[in-house]
Scaffold this active site. Structure first.
Site, PDB file in Angstrom:
ATOM      1  N   MET A  77      -2.536  -8.621   1.655  1.00  0.00           N
ATOM      2  CA  MET A  77      -2.786  -9.879   2.354  1.00  0.00           C
ATOM      3  C   MET A  77      -3.524  -9.721   3.679  1.00  0.00           C
ATOM      4  O   MET A  77      -3.607 -10.652   4.479  1.00  0.00           O
ATOM      5  CB  MET A  77      -1.456 -10.584   2.605  1.00  0.00           C
ATOM      6  CG  MET A  77      -0.483  -9.833   3.488  1.00  0.00           C
ATOM      7  SD  MET A  77       1.166 -10.609   3.527  1.00  0.00           S
ATOM      8  CE  MET A  77       0.757 -12.301   3.966  1.00  0.00           C
ATOM      9  N   GLU A  78      -4.126  -8.554   3.911  1.00  0.00           N
ATOM     10  CA  GLU A  78      -4.761  -8.306   5.210  1.00  0.00           C
ATOM     11  C   GLU A  78      -5.851  -9.308   5.553  1.00  0.00           C
ATOM     12  O   GLU A  78      -6.062  -9.630   6.729  1.00  0.00           O
ATOM     13  CB  GLU A  78      -5.330  -6.884   5.245  1.00  0.00           C
ATOM     14  CG  GLU A  78      -4.305  -5.788   5.487  1.00  0.00           C
ATOM     15  CD  GLU A  78      -3.466  -5.469   4.265  1.00  0.00           C
ATOM     16  OE1 GLU A  78      -2.527  -4.671   4.384  1.00  0.00           O
ATOM     17  OE2 GLU A  78      -3.754  -6.016   3.169  1.00  0.00           O
ATOM     18  N   VAL A  79      -6.572  -9.820   4.537  1.00  0.00           N
ATOM     19  CA  VAL A  79      -7.652 -10.753   4.822  1.00  0.00           C
ATOM     20  C   VAL A  79      -7.125 -12.012   5.525  1.00  0.00           C
ATOM     21  O   VAL A  79      -7.859 -12.655   6.283  1.00  0.00           O
ATOM     22  CB  VAL A  79      -8.407 -11.116   3.523  1.00  0.00           C
ATOM     23  CG1 VAL A  79      -7.559 -12.008   2.618  1.00  0.00           C
ATOM     24  CG2 VAL A  79      -9.757 -11.763   3.831  1.00  0.00           C
ATOM     25  N   GLN A 122       0.823  -1.210   0.000  1.00  0.00           N
ATOM     26  CA  GLN A 122       0.000   0.000   0.000  1.00  0.00           C
ATOM     27  C   GLN A 122       0.860   1.265   0.000  1.00  0.00           C
ATOM     28  O   GLN A 122       0.464   2.285  -0.564  1.00  0.00           O
ATOM     29  CB  GLN A 122      -0.949  -0.023   1.195  1.00  0.00           C
ATOM     30  CG  GLN A 122      -2.040  -1.094   1.045  1.00  0.00           C
ATOM     31  CD  GLN A 122      -2.908  -1.221   2.275  1.00  0.00           C
ATOM     32  OE1 GLN A 122      -3.859  -0.456   2.453  1.00  0.00           O
ATOM     33  NE2 GLN A 122      -2.583  -2.169   3.131  1.00  0.00           N
TER      34      GLN A 122
END
Length: 267
Positions: free
Chosen positions: A144-146, A125
């Protein structure tokens, strides 16, 4: 909050060499890194004589994402903003992480991100805040936050669809899958690939630095505006900018240098 160096800056010939400087931790994001990114970007917003910025990471990675210690804090419900004291920003980004990424969009000159190794989560980001991303073919990129039960909260949900389109953005955010630098360029996440992205980024920055600084800054303002306003407003802004440029010393010098087949000498 700390005297530790997280970001280094060297300005030479109007080009700022900005490097995330935590290679032993793969430039992972901790409160000190967030603070350093914001303060560095804010400094460069008013740096005299600046023509371009190259943003990169020291060591084997661009930025591997959130520091494990900071991730553990999130697991306990803590927010990083509670431990970093920064003055309020003047743009749409309010949260600490958002400012660390979006401040590069607010720098008035082109920002070129040179991405190698991992650019994961918040690291990717940060690169999204740049105007141009040159990546190594074997770089690894992911929102990849999920995977951690989170959503991209450093401008990713807003900037990513503008680059790759809404459908691809949804796929990347919903799955958290990784893409190589080669695929990133193919889907619009990266501008192009280069075996040595840092060298390519500096070559591009040096080329930009040969152009009229007034025109380049005006172009960045207009291109940024195009993503946020209706067509009529954008076209009106285009005419305002061109009227302000015509007849200025740097514009006249660009014409004289072009007709005289010589290098320009801009002020």
């Amino acid at each position: 909050m700390t005297d530790v160096v997280r970001v280094t800056v060297d300005v030479d010939g109007g080009i700022a060499d900005v490097r995330l400087a935590r290679p032993e931790k793969r430039n992972a994001l901790d409160p000190a890194m967030f603070e350093a990114l914001v303060r560095t970007g804010e400094r460069l917003r008013t740096e005299p004589g600046l023509r371009a910025v190259v943003l990169s990471g020291s060591g084997p990675d661009f930025c591997a994402g959130l520091d494990l210690g900071a991730m553990s804090a999130l697991g306990r419900g803590d927010r990083l903003t509670a431990v970093v004291d920064l003055p309020p920003g003047d743009g749409p980004a309010a949260a600490l992480g958002q400012r660390a990424a979006y401040v590069w969009a607010q720098v008035p000159v082109p920002v070129v991100a040179a991405v190698h190794g991992n650019a994961l989560g918040g690291g990717l980001q940060i690169a999204l805040g740049a105007d141009i991303r040159i990546v190594a073919p074997d770089a690894v990129l992911s929102v990849m936050e999920v995977r951690w039960g989170l959503v991209p909260d450093m401008t990713g949900t807003q900037l990513l669809p503008r680059l790759v389109g809404p459908d691809t953005a949804r796929e990347l955010v919903f799955t958290g899958r990784t893409v190589t630098g080669t695929e990133a360029a193919a889907i619009g996440l990266a501008t192009r690939t280069a075996d040595d992205p840092l060298a390519a980024a500096f070559a591009l920055a040096r080329e930009i630095a040969t152009r009229s600084p007034d025109a380049v800054r005006a172009a960045k303002r207009l291109l940024d505006l195009a993503e946020r306003v209706d067509l009529a407003t954008g076209l009106a802004a285009e005419q305002t900018e061109i009227a302000a440029l015509i007849g200025t010393p740097n514009q006249a010098e660009a014409v004289a240098a072009g007709l005289g087949k010589r290098a320009p000498n801009f002020t």
